[in-house]
Design a protein around this motif. Sequence first.
Motif: not given
Length: 373
Positions: A64-66, A72-77, A124-126, A130-134
């Motif tokens: 799911s990561k580019i 981190v740019k998508d998950r942190y301000t 921490q939604d994303a 990720d954790i649930a998918n793995l």
Amino acid sequence: MPLLATHVGSLPRSQAVVDQLFARERGEDHDPAAFDLVMAEAVHEVVRRQTAAGIDIVSDGETSKISYATYVKDRYTGFGGDGPRTVPADLKLYPTFLDRLAMSGTGPKFARPMCVGEVRPKDQDALRKDIANLQAAMAAHGAERGFMNAASPGVISLFLQNAHYPSREAYLAALADAMKSEYQTIVAAGLDLQLDCPDLALSRHMLFTNLSDDDFVRVAQSHVEALNHALSDVPAEKIRVHICWGNYEGPHVCDIPMARMFDTLMSVKARYVLFETSNPRHGHEWAVFRDRAADIPDDKVLVPGVVDTTTNFVEHPELVRQRLDRFVDIVGAERVIAGSDCGFGTFAGFGAVDPEIAWSKLAVLGEGARAAG
């Protein structure tokens, strides 16, 4: 007893995954539910293929990561605008080769914003997805042990450079505080945590070319101190650290030697140490571990890269076994795990190795590990 096999984490993404990632990257309208479904299905497939290849400690392929750092740019301000692109010093020495790379158009193109504000977790939604998918994929395919990658404070500072905090040290401290909860959440879920730290080697010939080696080692040690602070509440036995000199085919003649980084690497709060030993510029450096065997802490497990991730040669399993046995002779079979030099899908949609060849390399990695020890 055969050795366990793992890898650095990133694996080739399917075209469906790449399309979803770049639609989001470009800010295009996309269906979040469709995005989540594509990612979940892709993680199931990537775990299935890892177990089929004989990989014992699996990942989600960073599906799911580019990329391993800029996600981190998508998950942190705190990130915005567009930061500078730094060309490695070794490529500058060979301008005709650099021109060839530029004309090929095969380099990754994605946003590298600057730090322009306070860095804080959004939510921490994303990460939880990720954790649930793995976890679901591991359960479906009988994988007993998994790990998840996370960016280190140092590698974030390398790719998303500071335009907000008053100093590099302040930026690192802010990143360490911000990343703490991500690290803790991964381990609390029962997964091993892998910290990707190419800043401990790659950044020498990217960002710190004006420094002496001694001065760079001091910078790298400050990165380790920030990382260890972020890991203060995570047990070392659940932590993996990966160091590399850049996952690209190139001359690498400006790489700082492993001998100079050995002490810094060993000072990371991590039981598992992943490093390159297969590419031609660093294949000889297994001898550093032999010569410094007395300085390898007793709790460290070595995870040498015994397949290369920048060429389409498929290593012979006997070569993989030979490479592993060198390290078995140094620290014993119980403290060696077979790994790869780097990831096969460091940037989504880009990679020097054909995806099917990457899977063949992982199968050879598993075969060689079973023969070693």
